[in-house]
Design an enzyme around this catalytic site. Sequence first.
Site, PDB file in Angstrom:
ATOM      1  N   SER A  85      -2.627   0.537  -4.280  1.00 57.74           N
ATOM      2  CA  SER A  85      -3.101   1.671  -3.481  1.00 57.74           C
ATOM      3  C   SER A  85      -4.422   2.215  -3.991  1.00 57.74           C
ATOM      4  O   SER A  85      -4.678   2.237  -5.199  1.00 57.74           O
ATOM      5  CB  SER A  85      -2.050   2.793  -3.518  1.00 57.74           C
ATOM      6  OG  SER A  85      -2.556   3.980  -2.978  1.00 57.74           O
ATOM      7  N   ALA A  86      -5.244   2.694  -3.061  1.00 60.28           N
ATOM      8  CA  ALA A  86      -6.503   3.348  -3.426  1.00 60.28           C
ATOM      9  C   ALA A  86      -6.261   4.755  -3.956  1.00 60.28           C
ATOM     10  O   ALA A  86      -7.132   5.359  -4.568  1.00 60.28           O
ATOM     11  CB  ALA A  86      -7.427   3.412  -2.207  1.00 60.28           C
ATOM     12  N   GLU A 137       0.160  -3.464   4.641  1.00 61.24           N
ATOM     13  CA  GLU A 137      -0.984  -2.552   4.773  1.00 61.24           C
ATOM     14  C   GLU A 137      -1.018  -1.890   6.141  1.00 61.24           C
ATOM     15  O   GLU A 137      -0.635  -2.501   7.140  1.00 61.24           O
ATOM     16  CB  GLU A 137      -2.291  -3.339   4.584  1.00 61.24           C
ATOM     17  CG  GLU A 137      -2.916  -3.222   3.216  1.00 61.24           C
ATOM     18  CD  GLU A 137      -3.540  -1.863   2.946  1.00 61.24           C
ATOM     19  OE1 GLU A 137      -3.607  -1.020   3.867  1.00 61.24           O
ATOM     20  OE2 GLU A 137      -3.956  -1.643   1.804  1.00 61.24           O
ATOM     21  N   ASP A 138      -1.514  -0.650   6.176  1.00 68.01           N
ATOM     22  CA  ASP A 138      -1.659   0.035   7.467  1.00 68.01           C
ATOM     23  C   ASP A 138      -3.113   0.228   7.853  1.00 68.01           C
ATOM     24  O   ASP A 138      -3.400   0.813   8.898  1.00 68.01           O
ATOM     25  CB  ASP A 138      -0.955   1.410   7.434  1.00 68.01           C
ATOM     26  CG  ASP A 138      -1.719   2.430   6.614  1.00 68.01           C
ATOM     27  OD1 ASP A 138      -1.817   3.593   7.035  1.00 68.01           O
ATOM     28  OD2 ASP A 138      -2.236   2.067   5.526  1.00 68.01           O
ATOM     29  N   LYS A 142     -11.103  -1.140  -1.102  1.00 63.44           N
ATOM     30  CA  LYS A 142     -10.851  -2.110  -0.036  1.00 63.44           C
ATOM     31  C   LYS A 142     -11.951  -1.962   1.010  1.00 63.44           C
ATOM     32  O   LYS A 142     -12.407  -0.859   1.237  1.00 63.44           O
ATOM     33  CB  LYS A 142      -9.482  -1.842   0.607  1.00 63.44           C
ATOM     34  CG  LYS A 142      -8.296  -1.867  -0.377  1.00 63.44           C
ATOM     35  CD  LYS A 142      -7.056  -1.226   0.240  1.00 63.44           C
ATOM     36  CE  LYS A 142      -5.960  -1.042  -0.785  1.00 63.44           C
ATOM     37  NZ  LYS A 142      -4.795  -0.323  -0.253  1.00 63.44           N
ATOM     38  N   THR A 152       1.506  10.094   3.735  1.00 64.97           N
ATOM     39  CA  THR A 152       0.587  11.079   3.168  1.00 64.97           C
ATOM     40  C   THR A 152      -0.732  11.102   3.933  1.00 64.97           C
ATOM     41  O   THR A 152      -1.575  11.957   3.691  1.00 64.97           O
ATOM     42  CB  THR A 152       0.308  10.785   1.683  1.00 64.97           C
ATOM     43  OG1 THR A 152       0.012   9.400   1.543  1.00 64.97           O
ATOM     44  CG2 THR A 152       1.514  11.116   0.828  1.00 64.97           C
ATOM     45  N   LYS A 183      -8.713   5.403   6.576  1.00 66.48           N
ATOM     46  CA  LYS A 183      -7.516   4.789   5.983  1.00 66.48           C
ATOM     47  C   LYS A 183      -7.914   3.646   5.045  1.00 66.48           C
ATOM     48  O   LYS A 183      -8.679   2.764   5.424  1.00 66.48           O
ATOM     49  CB  LYS A 183      -6.577   4.267   7.079  1.00 66.48           C
ATOM     50  CG  LYS A 183      -5.814   5.378   7.789  1.00 66.48           C
ATOM     51  CD  LYS A 183      -4.788   4.805   8.747  1.00 66.48           C
ATOM     52  CE  LYS A 183      -3.939   5.901   9.375  1.00 66.48           C
ATOM     53  NZ  LYS A 183      -2.966   5.345  10.330  1.00 66.48           N
ATOM     54  N   ASP A 196       0.878  -1.162   0.000  1.00 66.57           N
ATOM     55  CA  ASP A 196       0.000   0.000   0.000  1.00 66.57           C
ATOM     56  C   ASP A 196       0.922   1.222   0.000  1.00 66.57           C
ATOM     57  O   ASP A 196       2.120   1.110   0.264  1.00 66.57           O
ATOM     58  CB  ASP A 196      -0.895  -0.038   1.247  1.00 66.57           C
ATOM     59  CG  ASP A 196      -1.816   1.163   1.337  1.00 66.57           C
ATOM     60  OD1 ASP A 196      -2.352   1.582   0.301  1.00 66.57           O
ATOM     61  OD2 ASP A 196      -1.985   1.702   2.449  1.00 66.57           O
ATOM     62  N   LEU A 197       0.374   2.395  -0.262  1.00 67.54           N
ATOM     63  CA  LEU A 197       1.209   3.601  -0.333  1.00 67.54           C
ATOM     64  C   LEU A 197       1.074   4.470   0.918  1.00 67.54           C
ATOM     65  O   LEU A 197       2.021   4.614   1.690  1.00 67.54           O
ATOM     66  CB  LEU A 197       0.823   4.409  -1.579  1.00 67.54           C
ATOM     67  CG  LEU A 197       1.595   5.711  -1.788  1.00 67.54           C
ATOM     68  CD1 LEU A 197       3.080   5.448  -2.030  1.00 67.54           C
ATOM     69  CD2 LEU A 197       1.006   6.489  -2.969  1.00 67.54           C
ATOM     70  N   ASP A 198      -0.107   5.022   1.119  1.00 68.45           N
ATOM     71  CA  ASP A 198      -0.320   5.967   2.216  1.00 68.45           C
ATOM     72  C   ASP A 198      -0.173   5.276   3.568  1.00 68.45           C
ATOM     73  O   ASP A 198      -0.894   4.319   3.862  1.00 68.45           O
ATOM     74  CB  ASP A 198      -1.723   6.600   2.126  1.00 68.45           C
ATOM     75  CG  ASP A 198      -1.901   7.412   0.849  1.00 68.45           C
ATOM     76  OD1 ASP A 198      -0.885   7.702   0.203  1.00 68.45           O
ATOM     77  OD2 ASP A 198      -3.053   7.755   0.516  1.00 68.45           O
TER      78      ASP A 198
END
Length: 218
Positions: free
Chosen positions: A114-115, A169-170, A145, A17, A45, A9-11
């Site tokens: 990522s979303a 994932e966070d 997600k 971010t 999130k 995942d990104l954020d």
Amino acid sequence: MNKKAFIFDLDGVIVDTAKYHFLAWQKIAAELGIEFTPEHNEHLKGVSRVRSLDLILELGKIEASQADKDRWLVQKNEDYLSYLVHMNYSEILPGVMPVLQYLKEQNQAIALGSASKNARPILEKTGIMEYFDVIIDGNDVSNAKPDPEVFLQAARKLGIANEQSIVFEDSVAGVQAANIAGMTSVGIGEHNILHEAQYTFKDFTYMDLSFIESLIKK
């Protein structure tokens, strides 16, 4: 050596971010007279922009027309992007680069799942685009997600089976998506929040490379 798919995942996983999303949503919430706290932000999130706005409006018990919603969604994204302008390599979260570098050295497949619809510009600004063999972001999927679509697409494009895929994932929704896809889920954050993940680490600095090695060999 086994070739696995490592999907990030990104954020909140690679870059923080999440703080910029929070500031942008908080600004809109304040304009609507809604108190929006970091605790409320936890529930956004991994959630799409449209659904996030709906959750904020529900929080304030506000009914809104589609025209108003569309306007707020554009405003939120413009505010968010204004924060991203100054992003650079220093925004990469601690411990992430050694993991990416190790995976490259071990010839493992790496994807972004990522979303975010701004994933590519963020990867470019932080200078790490070259680490990713495949990028699946919010522009490529129609289901948010915990629907596993973003991870399923990533694994398929990498040509690697779901059960040979590992997701970092966070968010609760992201962990659930990985689990639904039959992938190995690694939660980055607090264990009491991400307890559905098969493994959890407070952040990447708590993750020894021997753990990554064990996932490759598994």
